[in-house]
Design an enzyme around this catalytic site. Structure first.
Site, PDB file in Angstrom:
ATOM      1  N   ASP A   1     -10.934   3.115   4.239  1.00  0.00           N
ATOM      2  CA  ASP A   1     -11.297   1.690   4.178  1.00  0.00           C
ATOM      3  C   ASP A   1     -12.815   1.503   4.143  1.00  0.00           C
ATOM      4  O   ASP A   1     -13.300   0.425   3.810  1.00  0.00           O
ATOM      5  CB  ASP A   1     -10.748   0.960   5.422  1.00  0.00           C
ATOM      6  CG  ASP A   1      -9.465   0.194   5.119  1.00  0.00           C
ATOM      7  OD1 ASP A   1      -9.224  -0.115   3.941  1.00  0.00           O
ATOM      8  OD2 ASP A   1      -8.723  -0.107   6.082  1.00  0.00           O
TER       9      ASP A   1
ATOM     10  N   GLN B   1      -4.190  -1.202   9.710  1.00  0.00           N
ATOM     11  CA  GLN B   1      -4.193  -2.565   9.178  1.00  0.00           C
ATOM     12  C   GLN B   1      -4.754  -3.542  10.224  1.00  0.00           C
ATOM     13  O   GLN B   1      -4.343  -3.545  11.372  1.00  0.00           O
ATOM     14  CB  GLN B   1      -2.754  -2.962   8.788  1.00  0.00           C
ATOM     15  CG  GLN B   1      -2.650  -4.304   8.106  1.00  0.00           C
ATOM     16  CD  GLN B   1      -3.333  -4.338   6.734  1.00  0.00           C
ATOM     17  OE1 GLN B   1      -3.217  -3.415   5.938  1.00  0.00           O
ATOM     18  NE2 GLN B   1      -4.068  -5.410   6.467  1.00  0.00           N
TER      19      GLN B   1
ATOM     20  N   LYS C   1       0.833  -1.201   0.000  1.00  0.00           N
ATOM     21  CA  LYS C   1       0.000   0.000   0.000  1.00  0.00           C
ATOM     22  C   LYS C   1       0.872   1.257   0.000  1.00  0.00           C
ATOM     23  O   LYS C   1       0.608   2.211  -0.749  1.00  0.00           O
ATOM     24  CB  LYS C   1      -0.943  -0.014   1.216  1.00  0.00           C
ATOM     25  CG  LYS C   1      -2.054  -1.058   1.079  1.00  0.00           C
ATOM     26  CD  LYS C   1      -2.805  -1.329   2.373  1.00  0.00           C
ATOM     27  CE  LYS C   1      -3.795  -2.476   2.178  1.00  0.00           C
ATOM     28  NZ  LYS C   1      -4.460  -2.905   3.414  1.00  0.00           N
TER      29      LYS C   1
END
Ligand code: NDP
Length: 285
Positions: A120, A97, A53
């Site tokens: 997200d 994460q 990412k």
């Protein structure tokens, strides 16, 4: 093989070119888009995802900050860091994460992210808004799958779609997006009776379980579109999905490979969401 390959790498390349152009335009206006990535602990899979990412940001002209904390980080310290990122004007998207270590309440952490930086799409405000059709951000994995359907001209209106998996990050939002697109959606999971019968009736199957070889050729209607979200390892340590690719690709009409399918699209949609967040912030500045 009879199925047409849905190439997530090629599609990502096209979409990332647009991301890079928009990032350059924002940077020229003094608003370089920025993503903050936060990793707690040393889960090797998470480390790979996070590195990919951060690299995708660098490659496409986005600013990224990467915070790596030991597994012993306290929940309070993580919440304090998120609070600082919420206030940091260089940061337009915040990604924590998952999974987090057991002593940290993931729910609390996600809810601490400002909804307008929740790239997200996991915050309850965005998940709730997805139900009513107007989220600020859509979760990246199902959003990327929707882009694949669009790019390959897969008809969703009136299609029978089966989503296997009901997680908050993949299965549930996938089902919601398919409903919005006019599909008739069945969500299957580990308690489903006769998964094969459901799958066999489907024009579209999205497998998101983390169970290798869950979907086999006998479970797929000829010509169906099969999307493999799963990320597993075979005995040799090679990355593979939930779908028996060799078998299913002789029956399906379209199929995604693993690797090179949904994975790159997930990262691409994270970039897209971050650009959109930055564009919104720049327009409000
Ligand atoms: P979860 O573990 O949260 O959810 C898995 C789901 O699969 C659950 O709903 C579970 O049912 C269901 N399931 C498990 N076994 C079976 C079975 N035998 N039959 C039917 N359903 C079953 O996983 P995630 O949704 O987070 O991720 C799913 C997979 O996708 C993983 O392999 C993950 O690594 C991968 N992934 C890939 C991404 C990418 O970018 N390519 C991004 C995100 C995830 P129940 O709820 O009843 O337990």
């Amino acid at each position: 093989m009879t199925a047409k390959l849905i190439d997530g790498l090629a599609l990502s390349k096209t979409l990332r070119a647009d991301v890079a152009a928009r990032a350059a335009a924002l940077t020229a206006r003094g608003h370089q888009p920025g993503l903050a990535v936060v990793l707690v602990g040393d889960n090797p899979a998470s480390e790979v995802y996070v590195r990919n990412k951060v690299k995708a940001c660098e490659d496409n002209g986005l600013y990224s900050s990467y915070d790596r904390y030991p597994a012993t980080l306290s929940e309070a310290d993580l919440l304090a860091r998120i609070d600082a990122l919420n206030r940091d004007s260089r940061i337009h998207g915040i990604l924590v994460q998952l999974p987090l270590p057991a002593h940290i309440d993931s729910h609390k952490v996600i809810e601490a992210i400002a909804p307008e930086k929740d790239v997200d799409g996991f915050h309850v405000a965005n998940a709730g808004a997805l139900m009513t059709g107007k989220p600020l951000f859509r979760p990246c994995t199902p959003y990327g799958v929707m882009k694949m359907f669009e790019a390959y001209g897969i008809e969703l209106q009136g299609a029978n779609a089966v989503v296997i998996g009901r997680s908050n990050i993949v299965g549930k939002p996938m089902a919601m997006m398919l409903i919005d697109a006019g599909a008739t959606v069945t969500v299957c999971h580990s308690k489903t009776r006769d998964l094969a019968a459901h799958a066999r009736a489907a024009d579209i199957v999205v497998a998101a379980t983390g169970r290798r070889n869950l979907l086999t050729a006998d479970m797929v209607k000829p010509g169906a579109t099969v999307i493999d979200v799963g990320m597993n390892r075979d005995e040799a340590g090679k990355l593979c999905g939930d779908v028996d690719f060799a078998g299913v690709s002789t029956v399906a009409g379209h199929i995604t490979p693993v690797p090179g399918g949904v994975g790159p699209m997930t990262i691409t949609m994270l970039l897209v969401n971050t650009i959109e967040a930055a564009e919104r912030a720049a327009n409000e500045a």
